[in-house]
Scaffold this motif. Structure first.
Motif, PDB file in Angstrom:
ATOM      1  N   ALA A  57      12.017   3.861  15.095  1.00 23.38           N
ATOM      2  CA  ALA A  57      12.733   3.835  13.626  1.00 23.38           C
ATOM      3  C   ALA A  57      11.773   2.871  12.649  1.00 23.38           C
ATOM      4  CB  ALA A  57      13.988   3.017  13.604  1.00 23.38           C
ATOM      5  N   ILE A  58      11.640   3.471  11.472  1.00 20.79           N
ATOM      6  CA  ILE A  58      10.989   2.672  10.293  1.00 20.79           C
ATOM      7  C   ILE A  58      11.692   2.341   9.319  1.00 20.79           C
ATOM      8  CG2 ILE A  58       9.154   2.781   8.629  1.00 20.79           C
ATOM      9  CD1 ILE A  58       7.657   4.972  10.212  1.00 20.79           C
ATOM     10  N   VAL A  59      11.868   0.939   8.973  1.00 19.35           N
ATOM     11  CA  VAL A  59      12.691   0.604   7.795  1.00 19.35           C
ATOM     12  C   VAL A  59      11.938   0.160   6.709  1.00 19.35           C
ATOM     13  CG1 VAL A  59      14.796  -0.737   7.281  1.00 19.35           C
ATOM     14  CG2 VAL A  59      14.618   0.092   9.523  1.00 19.35           C
ATOM     15  N   THR A  60      11.797   0.458   5.625  1.00 19.68           N
ATOM     16  CA  THR A  60      11.021  -0.071   4.540  1.00 19.68           C
ATOM     17  C   THR A  60      12.112  -0.895   3.928  1.00 19.68           C
ATOM     18  OG1 THR A  60      11.819   1.628   2.679  1.00 19.68           O
ATOM     19  CG2 THR A  60       9.883   2.011   4.143  1.00 19.68           C
ATOM     20  N   GLY A  61      11.616  -2.055   3.428  1.00 25.30           N
ATOM     21  CA  GLY A  61      12.378  -3.130   2.688  1.00 25.30           C
ATOM     22  C   GLY A  61      13.126  -3.904   3.729  1.00 25.30           C
ATOM     23  N   GLY A  62      12.356  -3.711   4.937  1.00 28.28           N
ATOM     24  CA  GLY A  62      13.238  -4.457   5.989  1.00 28.28           C
ATOM     25  C   GLY A  62      12.733  -5.810   6.497  1.00 28.28           C
ATOM     26  N   VAL A 102       8.715  -2.657   7.103  1.00 25.32           N
ATOM     27  CA  VAL A 102       7.746  -2.575   6.246  1.00 25.32           C
ATOM     28  C   VAL A 102       8.158  -3.438   5.224  1.00 25.32           C
ATOM     29  CG1 VAL A 102       6.442  -0.968   4.749  1.00 25.32           C
ATOM     30  CG2 VAL A 102       7.287  -0.318   6.922  1.00 25.32           C
ATOM     31  N   GLY A 103       7.310  -4.081   4.501  1.00 26.95           N
ATOM     32  CA  GLY A 103       7.676  -5.056   3.231  1.00 26.95           C
ATOM     33  C   GLY A 103       6.573  -5.867   2.887  1.00 26.95           C
ATOM     34  N   ARG A 104       6.729  -6.761   1.838  1.00 23.26           N
ATOM     35  CA  ARG A 104       5.535  -7.371   1.292  1.00 23.26           C
ATOM     36  C   ARG A 104       5.552  -8.946   1.557  1.00 23.26           C
ATOM     37  NH1 ARG A 104       4.567  -5.365  -5.042  1.00 23.26           N
ATOM     38  NH2 ARG A 104       5.086  -3.186  -4.803  1.00 23.26           N
ATOM     39  N   ASN A 105       6.514  -9.479   2.041  1.00 22.52           N
ATOM     40  CA  ASN A 105       6.790 -10.746   2.247  1.00 22.52           C
ATOM     41  C   ASN A 105       6.348 -10.894   3.897  1.00 22.52           C
ATOM     42  OD1 ASN A 105       7.847 -13.489   3.045  1.00 22.52           O
ATOM     43  ND2 ASN A 105       8.413 -13.751   0.725  1.00 22.52           N
ATOM     44  N   VAL A 107       4.618  -4.345   9.001  1.00 26.65           N
ATOM     45  CA  VAL A 107       3.649  -3.834   8.367  1.00 26.65           C
ATOM     46  C   VAL A 107       3.583  -4.132   7.017  1.00 26.65           C
ATOM     47  CG1 VAL A 107       2.327  -1.624   7.655  1.00 26.65           C
ATOM     48  CG2 VAL A 107       3.443  -1.649   9.796  1.00 26.65           C
ATOM     49  N   GLN A 108       2.716  -4.937   6.543  1.00 28.61           N
ATOM     50  CA  GLN A 108       2.851  -5.329   5.001  1.00 28.61           C
ATOM     51  C   GLN A 108       2.253  -4.240   4.320  1.00 28.61           C
ATOM     52  OE1 GLN A 108       0.363  -9.107   4.235  1.00 28.61           O
ATOM     53  NE2 GLN A 108       2.154  -9.752   2.976  1.00 28.61           N
ATOM     54  N   ALA A 109       2.924  -3.707   3.280  1.00 25.18           N
ATOM     55  CA  ALA A 109       2.539  -2.733   2.664  1.00 25.18           C
ATOM     56  C   ALA A 109       3.255  -2.513   1.156  1.00 25.18           C
ATOM     57  CB  ALA A 109       2.622  -1.162   3.342  1.00 25.18           C
ATOM     58  N   ASP A 110       2.701  -1.694   0.246  1.00 20.49           N
ATOM     59  CA  ASP A 110       3.209  -1.285  -1.068  1.00 20.49           C
ATOM     60  C   ASP A 110       3.750   0.067  -0.848  1.00 20.49           C
ATOM     61  OD1 ASP A 110       3.861  -0.453  -3.402  1.00 20.49           O
ATOM     62  OD2 ASP A 110       2.098  -1.307  -4.382  1.00 20.49           O
ATOM     63  N   VAL A 111       5.159   0.189  -0.659  1.00 12.65           N
ATOM     64  CA  VAL A 111       5.905   1.467  -0.338  1.00 12.65           C
ATOM     65  C   VAL A 111       5.591   2.529  -1.387  1.00 12.65           C
ATOM     66  CG1 VAL A 111       7.642   0.239   1.246  1.00 12.65           C
ATOM     67  CG2 VAL A 111       8.225   0.594  -1.335  1.00 12.65           C
ATOM     68  N   TYR A 132       1.431   2.812   7.114  1.00 11.22           N
ATOM     69  CA  TYR A 132       2.635   2.121   7.985  1.00 11.22           C
ATOM     70  C   TYR A 132       3.185   3.221   8.954  1.00 11.22           C
ATOM     71  CZ  TYR A 132       6.489   3.764   4.730  1.00 11.22           C
ATOM     72  OH  TYR A 132       7.288   4.507   3.950  1.00 11.22           O
ATOM     73  N   VAL A 133       3.385   4.687   8.471  1.00 13.75           N
ATOM     74  CA  VAL A 133       3.746   5.681   9.332  1.00 13.75           C
ATOM     75  C   VAL A 133       2.701   5.736  10.663  1.00 13.75           C
ATOM     76  CG1 VAL A 133       4.134   8.118   9.628  1.00 13.75           C
ATOM     77  CG2 VAL A 133       4.828   6.807   7.953  1.00 13.75           C
ATOM     78  N   GLU A 134       1.539   5.790  10.230  1.00 12.87           N
ATOM     79  CA  GLU A 134       0.540   5.917  11.394  1.00 12.87           C
ATOM     80  C   GLU A 134       0.489   4.707  12.200  1.00 12.87           C
ATOM     81  OE1 GLU A 134      -3.291   6.648   9.754  1.00 12.87           O
ATOM     82  OE2 GLU A 134      -2.844   8.843   9.490  1.00 12.87           O
ATOM     83  N   ALA A 135       0.804   3.622  11.736  1.00 19.32           N
ATOM     84  CA  ALA A 135       0.996   2.448  12.715  1.00 19.32           C
ATOM     85  C   ALA A 135       2.280   2.347  13.635  1.00 19.32           C
ATOM     86  CB  ALA A 135       1.021   1.042  11.650  1.00 19.32           C
ATOM     87  N   ALA A 136       3.274   3.109  12.995  1.00 21.44           N
ATOM     88  CA  ALA A 136       4.460   3.117  13.882  1.00 21.44           C
ATOM     89  C   ALA A 136       4.273   4.034  14.755  1.00 21.44           C
ATOM     90  CB  ALA A 136       5.440   3.411  13.065  1.00 21.44           C
TER      91      ALA A 136
END
Length: 261
Positions: free
Chosen positions: A9-14, A36-39, A60-64, A73-77
């Motif tokens: 699973a990938i969860v953005t703002g996770g 996935v998030g910034r902090n 994964v630190q990213a700007d969604v 981030y998809v490729e990282a997962a």
């Protein structure tokens, strides 16, 4: 009982709030989870909890709201876990200003981070799922304020309304691939961001409108996400689960006495 063993699973703002609650519960149910998030500090804490459940985790630190970051981030997962089965587009930001005071750049920022991020996450997750030929689950987090107005938050409510319409079209397009797409619409929920807002006066006003007279915890929303991520929901797509204590459905007039003689 829902079981996600062997799923990715990938969860953005996770890294906080509802997203963190979803990520932790998925891990407890056996999924390997990329958040996935910034902090970074918050991300590492959630990652520690995920791995403490005996599964693999990834931060994964990213700007969604950016295409290149979404692809990354998809490729990282995919690289870390060897596949992708569940995509949760949860990341969101909010901006408070009346419509007449909302600057165009603020409008565009909110739409990009809330709605465009959902489009990008769905697009690149779906591409990976289609290639795998194993089906999949896409869960997009909206809000009851896609239905109810929220003064001073026009860009946010517009984005959430867009998520709901987008998800229904997405569900139709992905159905031939056995990929479902559904919506979560949370109501009032305690998170790091919102808890200070729930003063005694605010809670008193809310409880006049919420039949269950309570505010959700992130775990309450996470259990609904778990259902949508699991095989139990395999025949459900293009639908919405509203988790709001009855707020939206209640048409009563608080304090009013009906049928007085």
């Amino acid at each position: 009982m829902s079981n996600l063993s062997g799923k990715v699973a990938i969860v953005t703002g996770g890294t906080a709030g509802i997203g963190a609650g979803i990520a932790k519960l998925f891990a407890q149910k056996g999924a390997n989870v990329a958040i996935v998030g910034r902090n970074e500090e918050r991300g590492r804490k959630v990652l520690q909890a995920i791995e403490g459940s005996g599964v693999k985790g990834l931060f994964v630190q990213a700007d969604v709201g950016l295409k290149e970051d979404t692809i990354r981030y998809v490729e990282a997962a995919l690289s870390a876990f060897g596949g992708l089965h569940i995509m949760v587009n949860n990341a969101a930001v909010i901006h408070q200003a009346n419509v007449v005071d909302t600057e165009e750049e603020d409008w565009e920022r909110i739409i990009r981070n809330n709605l465009t991020s959902c489009f990008l996450g769905s697009k690149y997750a779906a591409k990976a799922m289609i290639e795998q030929k194993q089906g999949g689950r896409i869960i997009n987090v909206s809000s009851i304020h896609a239905t109810l107005s929220e003064p001073s938050c026009s860009a946010y409510t517009a984005a959430k309304g867009g998520i709901e319409s987008f998800t229904r079209t997405l569900a139709t397009e992905l159905a031939p691939h056995k990929i479902t797409a559904n919506i979560l619409a949370p109501g009032a929920t305690y998170t790091e961001l919102t808890t200070p807002m729930y003063t005694p006066a605010v809670k008193e006003a809310l409880f006049k409108r919420i039949p269950l007279q309570d505010i959700a915890e992130p775990e309450d929303i996470a259990h609904a996400a778990l259902y949508l991520a699991s095989n139990e929901s395999r025949y459900m797509t293009g639908s919405m689960l509203t988790i709001d204590g009855g707020y939206v459905m209640d048409g009563s007039l608080p304090g009013a006495v009906y049928w007085e003689e």
